[in-house]
Design a protein around this motif. Sequence first.
Motif, PDB file in Angstrom:
ATOM      1  N   SER A 199      45.824 -13.168  21.514  1.00 48.66           N
ATOM      2  CA  SER A 199      47.322 -12.604  20.526  1.00 48.66           C
ATOM      3  C   SER A 199      46.971 -11.342  21.098  1.00 48.66           C
ATOM      4  CB  SER A 199      46.924 -12.926  19.156  1.00 48.66           C
ATOM      5  OG  SER A 199      45.529 -12.050  18.880  1.00 48.66           O
ATOM      6  N   ILE A 200      48.091  -9.963  20.827  1.00 52.88           N
ATOM      7  CA  ILE A 200      48.213  -8.481  20.867  1.00 52.88           C
ATOM      8  C   ILE A 200      49.185  -8.803  19.760  1.00 52.88           C
ATOM      9  CG2 ILE A 200      48.629  -6.619  21.800  1.00 52.88           C
ATOM     10  CD1 ILE A 200      48.465  -8.431  24.457  1.00 52.88           C
ATOM     11  N   SER A 201      48.690  -7.309  18.897  1.00 50.90           N
ATOM     12  CA  SER A 201      49.442  -7.122  17.750  1.00 50.90           C
ATOM     13  C   SER A 201      50.279  -5.666  18.516  1.00 50.90           C
ATOM     14  CB  SER A 201      48.368  -6.190  16.925  1.00 50.90           C
ATOM     15  OG  SER A 201      47.629  -7.510  16.225  1.00 50.90           O
ATOM     16  N   ALA A 202      51.755  -6.402  18.934  1.00 50.65           N
ATOM     17  CA  ALA A 202      52.194  -5.474  19.167  1.00 50.65           C
ATOM     18  C   ALA A 202      54.240  -6.687  19.021  1.00 50.65           C
ATOM     19  CB  ALA A 202      52.603  -4.996  20.709  1.00 50.65           C
ATOM     20  N   HIS A 251      50.499  -4.076  31.891  1.00 52.20           N
ATOM     21  CA  HIS A 251      51.646  -3.526  30.577  1.00 52.20           C
ATOM     22  C   HIS A 251      50.985  -2.369  29.800  1.00 52.20           C
ATOM     23  CE1 HIS A 251      53.604  -6.180  33.448  1.00 52.20           C
ATOM     24  NE2 HIS A 251      54.547  -5.418  33.233  1.00 52.20           N
ATOM     25  N   PRO A 252      51.411  -1.458  28.852  1.00 46.37           N
ATOM     26  CA  PRO A 252      50.749  -0.749  27.683  1.00 46.37           C
ATOM     27  C   PRO A 252      51.595  -1.647  27.009  1.00 46.37           C
ATOM     28  CG  PRO A 252      51.735   0.472  29.774  1.00 46.37           C
ATOM     29  CD  PRO A 252      52.444  -0.765  30.078  1.00 46.37           C
ATOM     30  N   TYR A 253      50.957  -2.256  25.617  1.00 44.22           N
ATOM     31  CA  TYR A 253      51.514  -2.226  24.755  1.00 44.22           C
ATOM     32  C   TYR A 253      51.068  -1.370  23.727  1.00 44.22           C
ATOM     33  CZ  TYR A 253      52.018  -7.070  26.090  1.00 44.22           C
ATOM     34  OH  TYR A 253      52.854  -8.030  27.229  1.00 44.22           O
ATOM     35  N   HIS A 254      52.714  -1.009  22.449  1.00 41.52           N
ATOM     36  CA  HIS A 254      52.300  -1.291  21.408  1.00 41.52           C
ATOM     37  C   HIS A 254      51.875  -1.261  20.488  1.00 41.52           C
ATOM     38  CE1 HIS A 254      55.185   1.851  18.381  1.00 41.52           C
ATOM     39  NE2 HIS A 254      53.358   2.389  18.788  1.00 41.52           N
ATOM     40  N   VAL A 255      51.119  -1.188  20.115  1.00 41.12           N
ATOM     41  CA  VAL A 255      50.182  -1.826  19.600  1.00 41.12           C
ATOM     42  C   VAL A 255      50.128  -1.071  17.873  1.00 41.12           C
ATOM     43  CG1 VAL A 255      48.175  -2.954  20.693  1.00 41.12           C
ATOM     44  CG2 VAL A 255      48.248  -0.688  18.977  1.00 41.12           C
ATOM     45  N   THR A 256      50.282  -2.227  16.162  1.00 45.68           N
ATOM     46  CA  THR A 256      50.347  -2.239  14.979  1.00 45.68           C
ATOM     47  C   THR A 256      49.904  -2.533  14.772  1.00 45.68           C
ATOM     48  OG1 THR A 256      51.700  -3.693  14.977  1.00 45.68           O
ATOM     49  CG2 THR A 256      53.476  -1.984  15.669  1.00 45.68           C
ATOM     50  N   GLY A 257      48.659  -1.268  13.984  1.00 40.16           N
ATOM     51  CA  GLY A 257      47.667  -1.930  12.921  1.00 40.16           C
ATOM     52  C   GLY A 257      46.595  -2.191  13.642  1.00 40.16           C
ATOM     53  N   PRO A 258      44.856  -1.516  12.987  1.00 40.37           N
ATOM     54  CA  PRO A 258      43.849  -1.287  12.882  1.00 40.37           C
ATOM     55  C   PRO A 258      42.777  -2.531  14.505  1.00 40.37           C
ATOM     56  CG  PRO A 258      43.380  -2.659  11.089  1.00 40.37           C
ATOM     57  CD  PRO A 258      45.863  -2.087  11.367  1.00 40.37           C
ATOM     58  N   LYS A 259      44.068  -3.986  14.229  1.00 42.97           N
ATOM     59  CA  LYS A 259      43.470  -5.159  15.179  1.00 42.97           C
ATOM     60  C   LYS A 259      44.424  -4.824  16.711  1.00 42.97           C
ATOM     61  CE  LYS A 259      43.529  -9.610  15.344  1.00 42.97           C
ATOM     62  NZ  LYS A 259      43.355 -10.669  14.118  1.00 42.97           N
ATOM     63  N   SER A 276      41.123  -0.844  17.229  1.00 44.15           N
ATOM     64  CA  SER A 276      40.753   0.176  17.450  1.00 44.15           C
ATOM     65  C   SER A 276      41.755   1.370  16.562  1.00 44.15           C
ATOM     66  CB  SER A 276      41.425   0.438  19.111  1.00 44.15           C
ATOM     67  OG  SER A 276      42.923   1.003  19.306  1.00 44.15           O
ATOM     68  N   ASP A 277      41.521   2.928  16.449  1.00 44.67           N
ATOM     69  CA  ASP A 277      42.156   3.969  16.064  1.00 44.67           C
ATOM     70  C   ASP A 277      43.526   4.552  17.148  1.00 44.67           C
ATOM     71  OD1 ASP A 277      40.752   4.841  17.468  1.00 44.67           O
ATOM     72  OD2 ASP A 277      39.728   6.068  16.236  1.00 44.67           O
ATOM     73  N   ARG A 278      43.849   3.361  17.430  1.00 47.51           N
ATOM     74  CA  ARG A 278      44.836   4.146  18.896  1.00 47.51           C
ATOM     75  C   ARG A 278      46.561   3.241  18.424  1.00 47.51           C
ATOM     76  NH1 ARG A 278      40.078   5.536  22.602  1.00 47.51           N
ATOM     77  NH2 ARG A 278      42.538   7.248  23.523  1.00 47.51           N
ATOM     78  N   ASN A 279      47.545   4.117  19.315  1.00 43.57           N
ATOM     79  CA  ASN A 279      48.502   2.433  19.259  1.00 43.57           C
ATOM     80  C   ASN A 279      49.162   2.203  20.355  1.00 43.57           C
ATOM     81  OD1 ASN A 279      48.978   5.114  21.016  1.00 43.57           O
ATOM     82  ND2 ASN A 279      51.386   6.135  19.941  1.00 43.57           N
ATOM     83  N   GLY A 280      48.201   1.679  21.113  1.00 41.28           N
ATOM     84  CA  GLY A 280      48.196   1.166  22.560  1.00 41.28           C
ATOM     85  C   GLY A 280      46.907   0.733  22.650  1.00 41.28           C
TER      86      GLY A 280
END
Length: 345
Positions: A199-202, A251-259, A276-280
């Motif tokens: 699962s990916i939070s994006a 592919h680069p996903y634009h993640v939302t939230g720390p998980k 992570s503390d990143r958005n990707g």
Amino acid sequence: MNQVITRKEIASNLERPLMQYTVNNGNGYAFTCLNYGATLTSIMMPDRNGIIDNILLGFNGPTDFLNDQTYFFGKAIGRVGGRIKGGLFHYKNQEFLLPRNEGDNTLHGGVNGFHHMWWDVSETEKGLTFTKVINPEMDGFPGKLEVTITYRWGENNQFHVEFYAINKSDTPTLFNPTTHIYFNLNNDKLKGLNNHKLSISAEQLLELDQQQIPTGEFINVTNTPFDFRKEQNLSEMLHSLKQLNISGYDHPYHVTGPKAARLSNLNNGRIVEIQSDRNGLVFYSLNKTHPHIKVNEGNHLFPHMAVALEPQTLPDANHHPDFGDIVLPANTEKKYEITYKLSVI
């Protein structure tokens, strides 16, 4: 937690002795790394039957890591992870040229990035710290960068990766590091990604051109084979991609939230949750391989044998302001952290 750190020299006829460090947290979990490339060669963890095995994929022989510029197995990546269009960036009306190692573009910090450097290593109470002072003459990026990479165990079998850099110059530079570790949670690595769920939070991923460079547009994942908001069977999703004549995920996903992501194994109960503390998050399913390459225990490498999940600020951010800011101005510092929560059900 009774942590034990061991080290040994595994090759000496090199620029420096190649050292291998193992940090055992006393709970059946341990990581091993090299002083070259700050390379993680293994993360050992149990499964639900108590079988302890390496959940990373990497070269069979430690010295094989030295000259690799293709797979980046277990390597620290920097100064910038991913691709930079045209091998340049602009800052306050100045143009800075970067090392180009993929056509006209820069990939994973260029040929002499973090992955291709010898690092000084110090043992700490919680793990290992890698340090390096990197000048433009060494990697082709502007600015003198003092870098620290820390690998350590935390509470509840959390594995932490911390990147810290100070720009010790009057010239701006870029800083967007990541790790390039490949996960295969099976005990038998020849099973590839069978039994894996992800699962990916994006809700979005980046549109890419034919050179894998972001166009600046976001794509909604709804009703596509790129939708991992709910846990998906990786083998089935890869099959769906092939129906579209796409060889796999890169592919680069634009993640939302720390998980950012969760990878699990249906057969043996192993779970890796990535925060992570990143958005990707770049999701790469090891799509192209050379069969003569040997990995864990002498097995021949094949496509989709493992998956790389690379947290970072969205790639090529220096050309797209809404992707995030990866410029490290003169005499400033920046810190990033990635946490891998390891567990078994």
